[in-house]
Each structure stands twice: as structure tokens, then as C-alpha cells.
Design a protein around this motif. Sequence first.
Motif, PDB file in Angstrom:
ATOM      1  N   MET A 101       0.826  -1.200   0.000  1.00 30.80           N
ATOM      2  CA  MET A 101       0.000   0.000   0.000  1.00 30.80           C
ATOM      3  C   MET A 101       0.865   1.255   0.000  1.00 30.80           C
ATOM      4  SD  MET A 101      -3.028  -0.710   2.748  1.00 30.80           S
ATOM      5  CE  MET A 101      -4.191  -2.067   2.607  1.00 30.80           C
ATOM      6  N   THR A 102       0.347   2.322  -0.558  1.00 26.79           N
ATOM      7  CA  THR A 102       1.027   3.613  -0.481  1.00 26.79           C
ATOM      8  C   THR A 102       0.925   4.164   0.936  1.00 26.79           C
ATOM      9  OG1 THR A 102      -0.963   4.862  -1.035  1.00 26.79           O
ATOM     10  CG2 THR A 102       0.442   4.122  -2.884  1.00 26.79           C
ATOM     11  N   ALA A 103       1.699   5.216   1.209  1.00 29.18           N
ATOM     12  CA  ALA A 103       1.619   5.874   2.514  1.00 29.18           C
ATOM     13  C   ALA A 103       0.197   6.371   2.768  1.00 29.18           C
ATOM     14  CB  ALA A 103       2.619   7.030   2.576  1.00 29.18           C
ATOM     15  N   PHE A 104      -0.424   6.912   1.725  1.00 26.58           N
ATOM     16  CA  PHE A 104      -1.809   7.387   1.883  1.00 26.58           C
ATOM     17  C   PHE A 104      -2.725   6.247   2.316  1.00 26.58           C
ATOM     18  CE2 PHE A 104      -6.123   7.989   0.516  1.00 26.58           C
ATOM     19  CZ  PHE A 104      -6.404   9.307   0.812  1.00 26.58           C
ATOM     20  N   ASP A 105      -2.638   5.119   1.624  1.00 21.52           N
ATOM     21  CA  ASP A 105      -3.530   4.005   1.923  1.00 21.52           C
ATOM     22  C   ASP A 105      -3.245   3.393   3.294  1.00 21.52           C
ATOM     23  OD1 ASP A 105      -4.893   4.252  -0.468  1.00 21.52           O
ATOM     24  OD2 ASP A 105      -3.546   2.894  -1.541  1.00 21.52           O
ATOM     25  N   ASN A 106      -1.969   3.379   3.714  1.00 16.13           N
ATOM     26  CA  ASN A 106      -1.646   2.895   5.048  1.00 16.13           C
ATOM     27  C   ASN A 106      -2.285   3.768   6.114  1.00 16.13           C
ATOM     28  OD1 ASN A 106       0.370   0.545   5.648  1.00 16.13           O
ATOM     29  ND2 ASN A 106       1.107   1.438   3.724  1.00 16.13           N
ATOM     30  N   ASP A 126       4.382  15.212   0.533  1.00  8.57           N
ATOM     31  CA  ASP A 126       5.046  14.880  -0.734  1.00  8.57           C
ATOM     32  C   ASP A 126       5.342  13.396  -0.892  1.00  8.57           C
ATOM     33  OD1 ASP A 126       5.034  17.565  -1.394  1.00  8.57           O
ATOM     34  OD2 ASP A 126       7.036  17.931  -0.564  1.00  8.57           O
ATOM     35  N   TYR A 127       4.974  12.586   0.106  1.00  9.23           N
ATOM     36  CA  TYR A 127       5.347  11.165   0.080  1.00  9.23           C
ATOM     37  C   TYR A 127       4.141  10.229   0.116  1.00  9.23           C
ATOM     38  CZ  TYR A 127       9.687  13.430   1.473  1.00  9.23           C
ATOM     39  OH  TYR A 127      10.776  14.267   1.521  1.00  9.23           O
ATOM     40  N   LEU A 128       2.940  10.778   0.002  1.00  8.60           N
ATOM     41  CA  LEU A 128       1.741   9.960   0.162  1.00  8.60           C
ATOM     42  C   LEU A 128       1.571   8.912  -0.928  1.00  8.60           C
ATOM     43  CD1 LEU A 128      -0.883  12.596   1.397  1.00  8.60           C
ATOM     44  CD2 LEU A 128       0.280  10.839   2.724  1.00  8.60           C
ATOM     45  N   ASP A 129       2.152   9.139  -2.103  1.00  6.06           N
ATOM     46  CA  ASP A 129       2.016   8.175  -3.199  1.00  6.06           C
ATOM     47  C   ASP A 129       3.096   7.093  -3.180  1.00  6.06           C
ATOM     48  OD1 ASP A 129      -0.220   9.469  -4.186  1.00  6.06           O
ATOM     49  OD2 ASP A 129       0.969  10.820  -5.453  1.00  6.06           O
ATOM     50  N   ARG A 130       4.022   7.170  -2.225  1.00  7.28           N
ATOM     51  CA  ARG A 130       5.104   6.195  -2.167  1.00  7.28           C
ATOM     52  C   ARG A 130       4.728   5.018  -1.275  1.00  7.28           C
ATOM     53  NH1 ARG A 130      10.730   9.700  -1.618  1.00  7.28           N
ATOM     54  NH2 ARG A 130      10.280  11.243  -3.263  1.00  7.28           N
ATOM     55  N   LYS A 131       5.292   3.859  -1.600  1.00  7.30           N
ATOM     56  CA  LYS A 131       5.114   2.675  -0.772  1.00  7.30           C
ATOM     57  C   LYS A 131       6.207   2.633   0.294  1.00  7.30           C
ATOM     58  CE  LYS A 131       2.735   0.022  -4.323  1.00  7.30           C
ATOM     59  NZ  LYS A 131       2.720  -1.205  -5.161  1.00  7.30           N
ATOM     60  N   PRO A 132       6.018   1.887   1.383  1.00  3.31           N
ATOM     61  CA  PRO A 132       6.995   1.877   2.479  1.00  3.31           C
ATOM     62  C   PRO A 132       8.427   1.607   2.041  1.00  3.31           C
ATOM     63  CG  PRO A 132       4.998   0.790   3.184  1.00  3.31           C
ATOM     64  CD  PRO A 132       4.809   1.103   1.718  1.00  3.31           C
ATOM     65  N   GLY A 133       8.611   0.732   1.042  1.00  2.45           N
ATOM     66  CA  GLY A 133       9.956   0.427   0.578  1.00  2.45           C
ATOM     67  C   GLY A 133      10.659   1.594  -0.079  1.00  2.45           C
ATOM     68  N   LEU A 155      10.455   4.671   1.211  1.00  2.00           N
ATOM     69  CA  LEU A 155      10.572   5.698   2.246  1.00  2.00           C
ATOM     70  C   LEU A 155      11.757   5.396   3.159  1.00  2.00           C
ATOM     71  CD1 LEU A 155       6.813   5.908   3.301  1.00  2.00           C
ATOM     72  CD2 LEU A 155       8.033   7.488   1.780  1.00  2.00           C
ATOM     73  N   SER A 156      12.299   6.451   3.777  1.00  2.00           N
ATOM     74  CA  SER A 156      13.355   6.267   4.775  1.00  2.00           C
ATOM     75  C   SER A 156      12.746   5.740   6.067  1.00  2.00           C
ATOM     76  CB  SER A 156      14.054   7.599   5.047  1.00  2.00           C
ATOM     77  OG  SER A 156      13.177   8.497   5.721  1.00  2.00           O
ATOM     78  N   GLY A 157      13.617   5.321   6.995  1.00  2.00           N
ATOM     79  CA  GLY A 157      13.121   4.825   8.270  1.00  2.00           C
ATOM     80  C   GLY A 157      12.306   5.861   9.020  1.00  2.00           C
ATOM     81  N   GLY A 158      12.763   7.099   9.014  1.00  2.00           N
ATOM     82  CA  GLY A 158      12.033   8.159   9.701  1.00  2.00           C
ATOM     83  C   GLY A 158      10.689   8.437   9.064  1.00  2.00           C
ATOM     84  N   GLN A 159      10.632   8.385   7.724  1.00  2.00           N
ATOM     85  CA  GLN A 159       9.362   8.606   7.034  1.00  2.00           C
ATOM     86  C   GLN A 159       8.387   7.473   7.303  1.00  2.00           C
ATOM     87  OE1 GLN A 159      11.065   8.959   3.148  1.00  2.00           O
ATOM     88  NE2 GLN A 159      11.364  11.172   3.292  1.00  2.00           N
ATOM     89  N   ARG A 160       8.887   6.231   7.334  1.00  2.00           N
ATOM     90  CA  ARG A 160       8.006   5.108   7.652  1.00  2.00           C
ATOM     91  C   ARG A 160       7.461   5.227   9.072  1.00  2.00           C
ATOM     92  NH1 ARG A 160      12.015   2.145   4.735  1.00  2.00           N
ATOM     93  NH2 ARG A 160      12.997   1.374   6.663  1.00  2.00           N
ATOM     94  N   GLN A 161       8.315   5.698   9.991  1.00  2.00           N
ATOM     95  CA  GLN A 161       7.846   5.880  11.355  1.00  2.00           C
ATOM     96  C   GLN A 161       6.754   6.933  11.417  1.00  2.00           C
ATOM     97  OE1 GLN A 161       6.946   4.707  14.149  1.00  2.00           O
ATOM     98  NE2 GLN A 161       9.013   4.193  14.828  1.00  2.00           N
ATOM     99  N   ARG A 162       6.899   8.004  10.655  1.00  2.00           N
ATOM    100  CA  ARG A 162       5.873   9.052  10.645  1.00  2.00           C
ATOM    101  C   ARG A 162       4.571   8.556  10.010  1.00  2.00           C
ATOM    102  NH1 ARG A 162       8.740  14.062   8.077  1.00  2.00           N
ATOM    103  NH2 ARG A 162      10.479  12.644   7.702  1.00  2.00           N
ATOM    104  N   VAL A 163       4.674   7.687   9.011  1.00  2.00           N
ATOM    105  CA  VAL A 163       3.465   7.089   8.436  1.00  2.00           C
ATOM    106  C   VAL A 163       2.743   6.265   9.501  1.00  2.00           C
ATOM    107  CG1 VAL A 163       2.573   5.433   6.757  1.00  2.00           C
ATOM    108  CG2 VAL A 163       4.319   7.084   6.068  1.00  2.00           C
ATOM    109  N   ALA A 164       3.515   5.493  10.288  1.00  2.00           N
ATOM    110  CA  ALA A 164       2.914   4.692  11.352  1.00  2.00           C
ATOM    111  C   ALA A 164       2.237   5.586  12.394  1.00  2.00           C
ATOM    112  CB  ALA A 164       3.981   3.823  12.015  1.00  2.00           C
ATOM    113  N   ILE A 165       2.863   6.708  12.716  1.00  2.00           N
ATOM    114  CA  ILE A 165       2.259   7.657  13.662  1.00  2.00           C
ATOM    115  C   ILE A 165       0.998   8.262  13.062  1.00  2.00           C
ATOM    116  CG2 ILE A 165       2.595   9.846  14.867  1.00  2.00           C
ATOM    117  CD1 ILE A 165       5.598   9.097  15.036  1.00  2.00           C
TER     118      ILE A 165
END
Length: 372
Positions: A101-106, A136-143, A145-155
Motif C-alpha cells: 500500500m502507499t503511505a496514503f492508503d496505510n 510529498d510522500y503519500l504516493d510512495r510505498k513503504p519500501g 521511504l526512509s526509516g524516519g518517514q516510515r515511522q511518521r506514516v505509522a504515527i
Amino acid sequence: MNAIDPAIHIAAANIRLDGVTKSYGAMTVIPKLDVEFRAGEFTVVLGPSGCGKSTLMQMIAGLERVSGGKIIIGDQEVQDLEPRERGCAMVFQNYALYPHMTAFDNIAYSLKIAGLSKAERRVRVDIVAKMLGLTDYLDRKPGQLSGGQRQRVAIGRAIVREPAVLLFDEPLSNLDAQLRHDTRIELAELHRRIGATTVFVTHDQVEAMTLADRILILNKGEIEQYDTPKAIYHKPASIFVAKFIGSPPMNILAVSGDGAVLRLSDGQAIAECHLKGDFQLGIRPEDVVLDKSSTATALRAHVRYREDLGSHSILAADLSGTVVRLTTPFGSPPPDSNVLLLSCPPQRLHLFDAVTGKAIDGAFSARKKDRK
């Protein structure tokens, strides 16, 4: 302020654990535990590996069933409810994002499950993404994204639900040192903004001291101390707390009292005290003073080694058979010899019971009011 901020403020609820226990067969992980996390506060649960902090978090979230006792969120008992019914959102150590899933969908997934329209999901995800710098990263998938960006998606996935309680289970442990620092600042700013009741599990004392309104320190499933970071640092309730908080940790020395003074094992008098018996005496490295005047009451110690850390130096010295550490300004000249003369201001000393390790109050009459 956006629509989500006040919604979370309103939803924030206190958490009360009444006699909560957790056992796995004959092994008790958490004995009877009574504690309350205040609504809107950022509480850090701190302790070494295996102390029960993650188990405590998972019981609040509903991922682990309690063996006994009650968990009350707001005014509702929740220990028998499913996780989705508790009003909690959890951020895990490993992010737990859907890789396809993209960041948006997550971020939007829980809203989709809850039946919100596509338009409403878009509005709420856009608000959260702007809050967390993810627009600017909502269309990207977790792979991607950087570790910090993935953490922010989880938050973002957690707070988009407007939860009453936010739970973090060691969320920064997978990040490098600089990113941990930056993410700590982001989390602190986020909490000030949304005011959610937050429980954050970590074994990192720096995270605890910089983020918490109050810190709950666990040791083998039991509470050692529950207080503000300042109180825990300056007035530890036990030797365990004294040595767990602080880098370098508090110096602990065996002493004996004759009703007038406390003496080290080699007979040197370290402080006036009206108590008799054997004790443990604590003093933080930054509170040990180099006695350059060579007074008669100075303690004699022998230098073992010196660490230069840029902002300051740490001297390690042998005092009565125990290694004592003290901090000095970086660049200060080294001692003229390997002998140091030290003094320990009484208002900076901490006395502990030699058997239980618990703090003894009122041992030093000269203790200043700001350290009470």
C-alpha cells in the motif's frame, strides 16, 4: 489548528490499572500493579529488557489479556474488550506497515474499515500528512521511504483515528542516532499540539527524560518510581533508579554511620549524619567537586583514567576501593598527579538503605529546599 487537534484533545482519557497482574503459567511477569496515567499527559514507561514494560503496553492495547485486575480507560473497564473497542492506537517498533500500500492508503486504512467516505478519508489524511511533513510522500510505498518517514506514516495511521490513547512500543529503536534525536523533537511537538494521552515504552533514558511529563520506572514488573523527570533525576527513590538514570550513572559508595559522620570503608569521613549503621551513599558525577584548596576534610582518591567527550571530560578515580566518576569542563588541565582531593556537598548526597536499596529521607540536614 485543524479539526483533528481538538478532537483528540477532547477524546484524551486517563488510564487506570487496578491490581493488574500478568502470568504465563507459573511465571509471573507483572505482580499486582496499581497505577494511573493522567489524561493528556505524555507518560514514559522505562526499564531494562525483560522488566515487563512491553507486556504492560500490550495489556492496555488489548493484545495481551490480563491475568487479574482491571484496566479502566476514561470511565470504562476495558480488560475484556477487543483491541478495536478500547479507543487506543498503537505505534510499533517495526512500523507494521502494509508493504503493497502507499503511505496514503496505510494511513487511511482504519478509516476505510470504519466506513468513512473516500472524500472524508482524503481530508483527514491530508491534515495528518501536513502535520507530519508527509504531503510529498503519500504516493510512495513503504519500501520507497526512509526509516524516519516510515515511522511518521505509522504515527499518522495512529492519530488519524482521533484516539483517546496513543501507545508507542519502542518506536525509535530502529532509527540511527541523529534520526532518533530529530524524531524525539517531532514527537514532543506533536504531543504539545494534539494533547493525546500518550504512553511510550522505551529502555532509553534519554528518550524518557526528554519526552516525558512523568516517568514510570519498572523493575521485574514492579514500580520503582513514578514521578516527573526532574524528581526522578534529583531525588531517586532507590539505588536501582539512581543507577538507571544518568550517564554516567550515580556513584554508589558503601558507608557506615556512627551517629555523627558517615565514613568510607577506609575510615575517611564523607559527610555529617545523625544515623548509625551501614548504608549506601550516592552522588552524581557532576556533583563531585575537585577540592583545589587541599582542605583537611578533602577525600583522597587515585585517578584511574580520563575520557574526553568534547563538551566535558569524565575522570574515573579509585576512592576507598570503589571507582568514582566525576565530570569536569572539557579542556580543563589534568591533575598534577594521580591523586585527587574530592569533596561531596551534603545537599547533593543521597542515602539508601543497605539492604532494601530504598532512599532514606532527611539524612542530611543541610539538604537544600530545591532538591526536596
